[in-house]
Design a protein around this motif. Structure first.
Motif, PDB file in Angstrom:
ATOM      1  N   GLY A  21      -7.649   1.030   8.853  1.00 24.38           N
ATOM      2  CA  GLY A  21      -6.386   0.753   8.186  1.00 24.38           C
ATOM      3  C   GLY A  21      -6.085   1.543   6.937  1.00 24.38           C
ATOM      4  O   GLY A  21      -5.053   1.333   6.299  1.00 24.38           O
ATOM      5  N   ASP A  22      -6.964   2.490   6.549  1.00 26.24           N
ATOM      6  CA  ASP A  22      -6.725   3.250   5.315  1.00 26.24           C
ATOM      7  C   ASP A  22      -6.358   4.708   5.589  1.00 26.24           C
ATOM      8  O   ASP A  22      -6.126   5.476   4.654  1.00 26.24           O
ATOM      9  CB  ASP A  22      -7.949   3.189   4.399  1.00 26.24           C
ATOM     10  N   LYS A  23      -6.322   5.093   6.855  1.00 27.74           N
ATOM     11  CA  LYS A  23      -6.002   6.473   7.226  1.00 27.74           C
ATOM     12  C   LYS A  23      -4.761   6.497   8.114  1.00 27.74           C
ATOM     13  O   LYS A  23      -4.349   5.459   8.645  1.00 27.74           O
ATOM     14  CB  LYS A  23      -7.185   7.120   7.958  1.00 27.74           C
ATOM     15  N   GLY A  24      -4.173   7.684   8.277  1.00 25.37           N
ATOM     16  CA  GLY A  24      -2.970   7.789   9.091  1.00 25.37           C
ATOM     17  C   GLY A  24      -2.872   9.120   9.794  1.00 25.37           C
ATOM     18  O   GLY A  24      -3.536  10.100   9.414  1.00 25.37           O
ATOM     19  N   PRO A  65      -0.502   3.834   5.728  1.00 29.39           N
ATOM     20  CA  PRO A  65      -1.917   3.678   6.095  1.00 29.39           C
ATOM     21  C   PRO A  65      -2.059   2.868   7.388  1.00 29.39           C
ATOM     22  O   PRO A  65      -1.326   1.902   7.608  1.00 29.39           O
ATOM     23  CB  PRO A  65      -2.508   2.915   4.906  1.00 29.39           C
ATOM     24  N   GLY A  66      -2.982   3.288   8.229  1.00 24.65           N
ATOM     25  CA  GLY A  66      -3.239   2.594   9.482  1.00 24.65           C
ATOM     26  C   GLY A  66      -2.306   2.976  10.615  1.00 24.65           C
ATOM     27  O   GLY A  66      -2.437   2.454  11.722  1.00 24.65           O
ATOM     28  N   LYS A  79      -8.062  11.754   5.141  1.00 21.07           N
ATOM     29  CA  LYS A  79      -7.322  10.487   5.134  1.00 21.07           C
ATOM     30  C   LYS A  79      -6.039  10.599   5.950  1.00 21.07           C
ATOM     31  O   LYS A  79      -5.504   9.596   6.421  1.00 21.07           O
ATOM     32  CB  LYS A  79      -6.967  10.089   3.691  1.00 21.07           C
ATOM     33  N   LEU A  80      -5.535  11.834   6.082  1.00 23.17           N
ATOM     34  CA  LEU A  80      -4.287  12.083   6.794  1.00 23.17           C
ATOM     35  C   LEU A  80      -4.499  13.211   7.784  1.00 23.17           C
ATOM     36  O   LEU A  80      -4.961  14.296   7.412  1.00 23.17           O
ATOM     37  CB  LEU A  80      -3.178  12.456   5.803  1.00 23.17           C
ATOM     38  N   MET A  91       0.842  -1.186   0.000  1.00 20.04           N
ATOM     39  CA  MET A  91       0.000   0.000   0.000  1.00 20.04           C
ATOM     40  C   MET A  91       0.886   1.248   0.000  1.00 20.04           C
ATOM     41  O   MET A  91       1.915   1.299   0.669  1.00 20.04           O
ATOM     42  CB  MET A  91      -0.874  -0.006   1.266  1.00 20.04           C
ATOM     43  N   VAL A  92       0.474   2.260  -0.755  1.00 19.94           N
ATOM     44  CA  VAL A  92       1.251   3.494  -0.873  1.00 19.94           C
ATOM     45  C   VAL A  92       1.165   4.290   0.425  1.00 19.94           C
ATOM     46  O   VAL A  92       0.104   4.384   1.052  1.00 19.94           O
ATOM     47  CB  VAL A  92       0.714   4.343  -2.052  1.00 19.94           C
TER      48      VAL A  92
END
Length: 283
Positions: free
Chosen positions: A180-183, A29-30, A150-151, A1-2
Motif C-alpha cells: 500500500g505504499d507504492k504505486g 499509494p497502493g 516507490k513509483l 496520504m500524499v
C-alpha cells in the motif's frame, strides 16, 4: 496520504502541434493506474514529462509531493522506469550489468535482482544484445524492480511478451503494490492486462483525459446507452462522459446508471469495448 505522482493541467506543444492538453490525473499509494490511449495519444510524452526528459509549457508535475524539476537525486532512485525500447548496455551480460548497477544505485538489491532473473528464466552469461524482445523487456522490468523504487512508470512494458511471460510480470507488479505504499503507472494497449491488475483507469485521446476513475467504480456505476437524437436532452448532462454518433442513433457513456431516465436501458461493457468507445468518441 500524499499522492506518489500528481499531474495538474499539463500542456505541451511541439511547434503548432499541441500534444498534451491540460492533462490532469494522479497515482495514489497502493494504486496501479492503467494509462490507456491510441498510438500518438500522448502517453509516452506524459511519462517523459514526468521524468523531466521533456519540458512542459504550463502546469505542474509533483513526484512524492515535490516538483519534478527540483527532485533530489536520492528520490530519483525511488522511480523505476521501463520504456517500450530497452535502454540498457547491450554489450554486457546480466552478471556484468549487475556489477554496473550496484555501483549506480545506492539502493541496488542484488539478491532481488537475481531472484527475478531466475524467475524470468533469463540467461546469466548471454550478452543483452542477443536477447529476444521479450527477454529484453523482462530484464528491463527486473532492473526497475530491484532498486527499492516507490513509483513505477511502465510504458508498454508487457507489449513484447508472450501470455505466460505477461502473467509472470503482472504478478510482480501486483506484488510491488501489495503493502500500500507504492504505486504504478502502467501504459498498455493490452486491455486484458489492465483489467487484471489496474485499480484506476485513465483514458486519454489526443493529449486530453477523457476518463479518470477507480476501476471498480467504472464497473459498478458506468454504463453505455443507445438513444435517438431526440432523447439526448433528457439525459442528465452531469453523468454524460462521452458519446458516439452512429447516424441513426447515439451511444452514450454515462457515469451513473442509476441516474438514467425511466425507459432508457443500459448495457454492460468489457474493458476492450470501453477502450474502443472512448478512443472513437467525442466528449
Amino acid at each position: 496520504m500524499v499522492d506518489l505522482l500528481e499531474i495538474r493541467n499539463i500542456r505541451k506543444s511541439f511547434g503548432n502541434n499541441v500534444v498534451l492538453k491540460d492533462m490532469t490525473f494522479n497515482v495514489p499509494p497502493g494504486a496501479i493506474v492503467g494509462f490507456i490511449g491510441d498510438n500518438g495519444a500522448g502517453k509516452s510524452t506524459t511519462i517523459k514529462t514526468v521524468l523531466g526528459l521533456v519540458s512542459h509549457d504550463t502546469g505542474t508535475v509533483k513526484i512524492f509531493d515535490e516538483e519534478n524539476i527540483n527532485i533530489h537525486p536520492e528520490k530519483k532512485e525511488m522511480i523505476g522506469v521501463v520504456f517500450d525500447a530497452m535502454n540498457l548496455p547491450a554489450h554486457l551480460t546480466i552478471k556484468q550489468l549487475n556489477n554496473v548497477l550496484k555501483k549506480l544505485y545506492n539502493t541496488w538489491d542484488q539478491n532481488h535482482f537475481y531472484q527475478l532473473i531466475h524467475s524470468f528464466h533469463l540467461p546469466m552469461d548471454k550478452k543483452v544484445n542477443e536477447f529476444s524482445r521479450g527477454m529484453s523487456m523482462k530484464l528491463s522490468i527486473a532492473v526497475a524492480l530491484s532498486h527499492h523504487a516507490k513509483l513505477l512508470l511502465l510504458d508498454e512494458a508487457t507489449g513484447g511478451l508472450d501470455p505466460s511471460s505477461r502473467e509472470e510480470v503482472l504478478e510482480e507488479i501486483i506484488n510491488f503494490v501489495k503493502y500500500g505504499d507504492k504505486g504504478v503507472l502502467l501504459s498498455s494497449h493490452i486491455m486484458s492486462d489492465i483489467e487484471k491488475v489496474a485499480s484506476h483507469l485513465v483514458f486519454i485521446k489526443e493529449g486530453e483525459v477523457l476518463l479518470s476513475e477507480e476501476k471498480d467504480k467504472v464497473i459498478e456505476n458506468y454504463a453505455i446507452v443507445d438513444v435517438h437524437e431526440n432523447q439526448l436532452p433528457v439525459l442528465n448532462k452531469n453523468i454524460v462522459v462521452a458519446k458516439r454518433n452512429h447516424g441513426s442513433h447515439f451511444s452514450v457513456l454515462v457515469s451513473d446508471r442509476k441516474e438514467l431516465p425511466e425507459g432508457i436501458d443500459s448495457k454492460n461493457f468489457s474493458m476492450d469495448e470501453l477502450s474502443v468507445f472512448l478512443t472513437r468518441s467525442e466528449k
